[in-house]
Structure formats: C-alpha cells, structure tokens
Write an enzyme that holds these catalytic residues in place. Structure first.
Site, PDB file in Angstrom:
ATOM      1  N   ASN A 120       0.912  -0.934   0.177  1.00 50.42           N
ATOM      2  CA  ASN A 120       0.149   0.242  -0.214  1.00 50.42           C
ATOM      3  C   ASN A 120       0.776   1.382  -0.084  1.00 50.42           C
ATOM      4  O   ASN A 120       1.810   2.153   1.253  1.00 50.42           O
ATOM      5  CB  ASN A 120      -1.042   0.433   1.148  1.00 50.42           C
ATOM      6  CG  ASN A 120      -1.790   0.692   0.793  1.00 50.42           C
ATOM      7  OD1 ASN A 120      -1.798   2.122   0.364  1.00 50.42           O
ATOM      8  ND2 ASN A 120      -3.380   1.411   2.019  1.00 50.42           N
ATOM      9  N   ARG A 168      -2.287  -2.544  -3.576  1.00 54.17           N
ATOM     10  CA  ARG A 168      -3.616  -1.593  -3.854  1.00 54.17           C
ATOM     11  C   ARG A 168      -3.488  -0.371  -4.239  1.00 54.17           C
ATOM     12  O   ARG A 168      -2.816   0.877  -4.115  1.00 54.17           O
ATOM     13  CB  ARG A 168      -3.353  -1.297  -2.047  1.00 54.17           C
ATOM     14  CG  ARG A 168      -4.913  -0.862  -1.974  1.00 54.17           C
ATOM     15  CD  ARG A 168      -5.030   0.268  -0.463  1.00 54.17           C
ATOM     16  NE  ARG A 168      -6.213   0.725  -0.362  1.00 54.17           N
ATOM     17  CZ  ARG A 168      -6.087   1.767   0.804  1.00 54.17           C
ATOM     18  NH1 ARG A 168      -5.386   2.383   1.368  1.00 54.17           N
ATOM     19  NH2 ARG A 168      -7.850   2.276   0.396  1.00 54.17           N
ATOM     20  N   HIS A 202     -13.374   1.325  -0.209  1.00 52.94           N
ATOM     21  CA  HIS A 202     -13.504  -0.077   0.977  1.00 52.94           C
ATOM     22  C   HIS A 202     -13.935  -1.302   0.004  1.00 52.94           C
ATOM     23  O   HIS A 202     -14.671  -1.924   0.550  1.00 52.94           O
ATOM     24  CB  HIS A 202     -13.967   0.070   2.486  1.00 52.94           C
ATOM     25  CG  HIS A 202     -13.981   0.955   3.159  1.00 52.94           C
ATOM     26  ND1 HIS A 202     -14.792   1.969   3.621  1.00 52.94           N
ATOM     27  CD2 HIS A 202     -12.874   1.454   3.337  1.00 52.94           C
ATOM     28  CE1 HIS A 202     -14.045   2.692   4.255  1.00 52.94           C
ATOM     29  NE2 HIS A 202     -12.936   2.661   3.998  1.00 52.94           N
ATOM     30  N   ASN A 257     -11.911   4.579  11.322  1.00 52.59           N
ATOM     31  CA  ASN A 257     -11.569   6.255  11.148  1.00 52.59           C
ATOM     32  C   ASN A 257     -12.915   6.788   9.871  1.00 52.59           C
ATOM     33  O   ASN A 257     -13.174   7.739  10.414  1.00 52.59           O
ATOM     34  CB  ASN A 257     -10.658   6.419  11.095  1.00 52.59           C
ATOM     35  CG  ASN A 257     -10.558   7.834  11.135  1.00 52.59           C
ATOM     36  OD1 ASN A 257     -11.318   8.613  12.075  1.00 52.59           O
ATOM     37  ND2 ASN A 257      -9.333   8.338  10.859  1.00 52.59           N
ATOM     38  N   ARG A 302     -14.519  12.763   8.602  1.00 54.39           N
ATOM     39  CA  ARG A 302     -15.770  13.080   7.890  1.00 54.39           C
ATOM     40  C   ARG A 302     -17.431  13.192   8.047  1.00 54.39           C
ATOM     41  O   ARG A 302     -17.473  12.338   8.453  1.00 54.39           O
ATOM     42  CB  ARG A 302     -15.531  12.236   5.830  1.00 54.39           C
ATOM     43  CG  ARG A 302     -14.484  12.186   5.334  1.00 54.39           C
ATOM     44  CD  ARG A 302     -13.848  11.366   4.794  1.00 54.39           C
ATOM     45  NE  ARG A 302     -12.968  11.149   4.970  1.00 54.39           N
ATOM     46  CZ  ARG A 302     -12.677   9.235   4.542  1.00 54.39           C
ATOM     47  NH1 ARG A 302     -12.874   8.493   4.501  1.00 54.39           N
ATOM     48  NH2 ARG A 302     -11.487   9.277   4.786  1.00 54.39           N
ATOM     49  N   GLU A 343      -8.000  -6.775   4.145  1.00 57.95           N
ATOM     50  CA  GLU A 343      -7.150  -6.566   3.001  1.00 57.95           C
ATOM     51  C   GLU A 343      -6.384  -7.220   2.274  1.00 57.95           C
ATOM     52  O   GLU A 343      -5.957  -7.238   1.596  1.00 57.95           O
ATOM     53  CB  GLU A 343      -7.188  -4.796   2.898  1.00 57.95           C
ATOM     54  CG  GLU A 343      -9.148  -4.273   3.049  1.00 57.95           C
ATOM     55  CD  GLU A 343      -8.943  -2.858   3.364  1.00 57.95           C
ATOM     56  OE1 GLU A 343      -8.325  -2.890   4.658  1.00 57.95           O
ATOM     57  OE2 GLU A 343      -9.867  -2.326   2.670  1.00 57.95           O
TER      58      GLU A 343
HETATM   59  P1  ADP Z   1      -8.739   3.767   9.651  1.00 61.63           P
HETATM   60  O1  ADP Z   1      -9.873   4.363   8.598  1.00 61.63           O
HETATM   61  O2  ADP Z   1      -8.074   4.907   9.941  1.00 61.63           O
HETATM   62  O3  ADP Z   1      -7.934   2.124   9.331  1.00 61.63           O
HETATM   63  P2  ADP Z   1      -9.257   2.095  12.052  1.00 61.63           P
HETATM   64  O4  ADP Z   1      -9.515   0.772  11.233  1.00 61.63           O
HETATM   65  O5  ADP Z   1      -8.383   1.779  12.700  1.00 61.63           O
HETATM   66  O6  ADP Z   1      -9.335   3.103  10.571  1.00 61.63           O
HETATM   67  O7  ADP Z   1     -10.973   2.388  13.244  1.00 61.63           O
HETATM   68  C1  ADP Z   1     -10.211   3.819  13.950  1.00 61.63           C
HETATM   69  C2  ADP Z   1     -11.511   3.862  14.693  1.00 61.63           C
HETATM   70  O8  ADP Z   1     -11.479   2.389  15.497  1.00 61.63           O
HETATM   71  C3  ADP Z   1     -11.284   4.862  15.735  1.00 61.63           C
HETATM   72  O9  ADP Z   1     -12.541   5.957  16.377  1.00 61.63           O
HETATM   73  C4  ADP Z   1     -10.970   4.096  17.042  1.00 61.63           C
HETATM   74  O10 ADP Z   1     -11.293   4.480  18.132  1.00 61.63           O
HETATM   75  C5  ADP Z   1     -11.609   2.340  17.027  1.00 61.63           C
HETATM   76  N1  ADP Z   1     -11.106   1.558  17.612  1.00 61.63           N
HETATM   77  C6  ADP Z   1     -10.008   0.949  17.319  1.00 61.63           C
HETATM   78  N2  ADP Z   1      -8.976   0.016  18.518  1.00 61.63           N
HETATM   79  C7  ADP Z   1     -10.119  -0.050  19.046  1.00 61.63           C
HETATM   80  C8  ADP Z   1     -10.165  -0.207  20.726  1.00 61.63           C
HETATM   81  N3  ADP Z   1      -9.224  -1.206  21.241  1.00 61.63           N
HETATM   82  N4  ADP Z   1     -11.238  -0.183  21.336  1.00 61.63           N
HETATM   83  C9  ADP Z   1     -12.378   0.125  21.117  1.00 61.63           C
HETATM   84  N5  ADP Z   1     -12.637   1.287  19.361  1.00 61.63           N
HETATM   85  C10 ADP Z   1     -10.571   1.125  19.195  1.00 61.63           C
END
Ligand code: ADP
Length: 395
Positions: free
Chosen positions: A7, A88, A177, A206, A236, A379
């Site tokens: 990536n 990717r 996604h 996120n 967003r 992914e």
């Molecule tokens: P991205 O879209 O940047 O890949 P992620 O899939 O890592 O993002 O998701 C980030 C989100 O996941 C954040 O809002 C975070 O709070 C939540 N998150 C990640 N790990 C945990 C955890 N252990 N417990 C609760 N929420 C989590």
C-alpha cells in the site's frame, strides 16, 4: 509461494509479506516520511520489531532497502523468493471490476483516474515503479478498492443530476473499501457454507462505509463519487446537503476546496464533539456525561442504523449483518448500541459474546432474526489472494 501486499502512499509504503501456502504473515511493516527529513522504517517479523531511521529519497530506495533487509534478516533466502506483488489501488474508475496484472495500459489507466483520487493514485504509481525496478521478475497485480462496487446497476450509481456530468466527467457513485467488503463477503461465505446470501457489510473505522451485497455481488454502497459520502466518520461528515458548501464559503470567506477540507478533516466525530475523531475518546467523554460527545456518538450510530435499515429493504431482507474495522472489531459499547437500535428488524444482542474482540464472533443471540457477526477485516490478505489467483490461473 511468497507474495507481498503493498500500500504505497505519497511518502509512505506499507507492506505485508505472506507465505500463501498457509496464508500466514511472515513479515509486515512500513516505511515513512520517504523523500522528507526523518524517514524511517519498521519491520515486524517472528515476534520481533526492528525500527531504523535512515535517508530514503524515493520509493525505489525504500523497496531496495526492504528487500535487502528481508534477506539480511533471513526472512527470505533471496529476493526472487517473492513471486508476486499485489498493489492496493484506490481508484479503478468504471473500467476495472476485478484485479489485473499490471501492464503499461493499466499504469496509464491508473494515471488517468488521478482526478478521482488525487492523493492516492499517483502515490500508488510510485510504488509500482519502484517494484518494477527492483523486482522486475515478480508478477505485479493491481487490486482496486472500487472494483467490488462495479456490480451496482446504473440506477444505483447514477446521481439525479444532469446526465451529461456522468457522460462527460464521470460523475457517479464509485464506492470505496471494496477490498474489505469483498473479504467480509468471502468470509461470510465460508461461515455459511453457501454463496446465496444477503449481507450488509459495515466497515466502520476512522473512515467508514456500508455495502449491501446479494449473491456475493455489491448492490449498493454508502460511499459515493468520493469517500466523503455516506455514514458519519471520524473526521468526515458523510452525506450533507451540498447547499451548505456555498453558504459556508460566503460566511467564512473560504473557497470550495477549503470547505470540502472542513467536511473531510474537521467534521464527523471530531467536528460534532469538538474534541476527538477517535471513538474511544468519544465513548469516555460520553461516560462523563459530555453532551457534545453524546450527540456525536448518537448521530454516528444513527447514520449507521439508517443505512442498514435502507439496505434491509433494498435487499428484501438480510441473512447476515457484519461489523468490521476499528470500531466494528473493537468497540463493544458502539456495537451494542447499533444492535439495540436495530431491534425493530428483530436483531437481538448476546451481551456476553459482544465482549469478545479480535476474532470472528457472532454477537447476536440465538433467537435474533438476523445474525450479526464481527469479522476482522484483512485487506492485505485479500490483495495477496488475488495476486496468487492470477499467477495460478496464468500458469
Ligand atoms: P482507519 O479507517 O484509519 O483504518 P481504523 O479501522 O483503525 O481506522 O479505526 C479507527 C477507529 O477504531 C477509531 O475510532 C478507534 O477509536 C476505533 N478503535 C480502534 N481500536 C479500538 C479498541 N481497541 N477499542 C475501541 N475502539 C477502537
């Protein structure tokens, strides 16, 4: 066979090296700040983690060092052990509905879609160029984030705007996604042992998107022309009335790009809570009774439930709801709220199972009308699988 998933970002390169005989990760890591001061890399393997600061002027430097290190650390015997490189690619336009070997035509197509993904597609090309230079004999595959959504029909992907915008400028829903939603779809197929199911796949991290899937094909998805559309996300806004944009431009003396930047980077959980884009922080604040955080969290859950309900009707029912990505895989209280708000559809939560994180788990109770699964997405593995499949089919 060893396959590496790549990536590439404008100043970064993430990798994941798989032994595909048993689909295990033998090394992973990333190169950061390529072309700027303070560049460094991290390689994780065999329970160890190596970090080093060093000058990396280009992506080709990063790839050369990566391959040398993999040999030095005896993770591979020779760079030629790596038989395939899966890249990717964020945007494949309307042209790519599946992964393909990278040819000069594919490269020029990725370049031509740069207007749709200006931050990503040019960066992916840097990664492709670097691997072509350093590992010319490996099979090179492009895996598009948009590909899975190409099965949406015209009625779904067209916006109710002048048709000319689509015909002349490609204005349509592309989604995002897709590689994650496809991984979830394949995993649900393994769980159910059949492929004739209706699935609502919720990638909530996120960034976030929801996809309606029937018979392994995407029917609709919440992201649109860009990843700004759909559900509310960390920073967003998701769907908003577009008239807000000229209104705020005038009020704040901003141009369109600046307001779009606000919608991309200063909205969502961050914008509404005025505190954080991270759901863990928002949940902690909610526990303290912070009103802005409670409102932000409620809106976030509401948007997800709205889309699930909409897709339930679109699919004429639903066999599985799957939750994935950071929030879906880990955030127990948000998963609970989503399931509770879906009770009109007959969803019932198993509170005990909902405490489990980091693995495939059915968090709905046995008498839930729709099973709800948490499925960790992967992914990188999907990219490696596609690369392997193309190599094997071409033998
Ligand atoms: P991205 O879209 O940047 O890949 P992620 O899939 O890592 O993002 O998701 C980030 C989100 O996941 C954040 O809002 C975070 O709070 C939540 N998150 C990640 N790990 C945990 C955890 N252990 N417990 C609760 N929420 C989590």
């Amino acid at each position: 066979m060893k396959i590496i998933s790549i990536n590439a970002g404008s100043s970064s390169l993430k990798f994941c090296l798989f032994e595909m005989n048993n689909e295990t990760v033998i090394a992973s890591g990333n190169f950061e700040r390529i072309g700027t001061d303070g560049s460094c890399y991290t390689i994780k393997f065999n329970g160890q983690k190596i970090t080093q600061n060093l000058e990396l002027s280009t992506h080709t430097d990063a790839v050369s060092i990566l391959l040398d290190k993999l040999v030095d650390l005896e993770i591979i015997h020779s760079i030629n052990d790596i038989k395939g490189v899966g890249h990717r690619i964020v945007h494949g336009g309307s042209k790519y509905s599946e992964s393909v070997f990278i040819t000069n035509q594919v490269i020029s197509d990725i370049e031509s879609f740069r207007d749709f993904a200006p931050l990503h597609n040019p960066a992916h090309l840097l990664g492709i160029k670097a691997f072509r230079e350093v590992l010319p004999d490996a099979a090179m595959v492009a895996v598009f984030d948009t590909a899975f959504h190409q099965t949406m029909n015209e009625e779904t992907y067209l916006y109710p705007v002048p048709l000319r915008w689509y015909e002349e400028y490609g204005v349509r829903k592309y989604g995002a996604h897709g590689t994650s939603h496809r991984y979830i779809t394949d995993t649900v197929k393994s769980i159910l042992g059949r492929d004739d199911f209706r699935l609502i796949s919720c990638h909530i991290g996120n960034g976030g998107s929801i996809a309606a899937i029937s018979d392994m094909k995407c029917v609709d998805t919440s992201m649109g022309f860009t990843p700004l559309a759909g559900i509310m996300m960390g920073t967003r806004s998701g769907d908003v009335d577009p008239s807000i944009i000229p209104y705020v431009m005038e009020k704040e003396g901003k141009n369109a790009g600046e307001v779009i930047d606000d919608l991309n980077n200063h909205s969502g959980l961050l914008g509404m809570s005025e505190y954080s884009n991270d759901m863990r922080d928002i949940v902690s604040l909610c526990e303290e009774g912070n009103e802005k955080a409670i409102r932000a969290k409620n809106k976030y859950v509401r948007r997800i439930v709205d889309y699930i309900s909409q897709y339930y009707v679109l699919l004429d029912g639903c066999d599985v709801i799957a939750l994935t990505a950071g929030v879906g895989e880990n955030n127990v209280p948000i998963r609970k709220e989503i399931c509770e708000k879906l009770s009109p559809l007959g969803v019932k939560l198993d509170e005990e199972k909902n405490q489990i994180c980091g693995e495939i788990v059915r968090i709905s109770s046995d008498d839930s009308k729709i099973p709800v699964y948490v499925i960790p997405t992967n992914e990188e593995l999907m990219i490696a699988r596609d690369t392997l499949k193309l190599i094997m089919n071409n033998r």
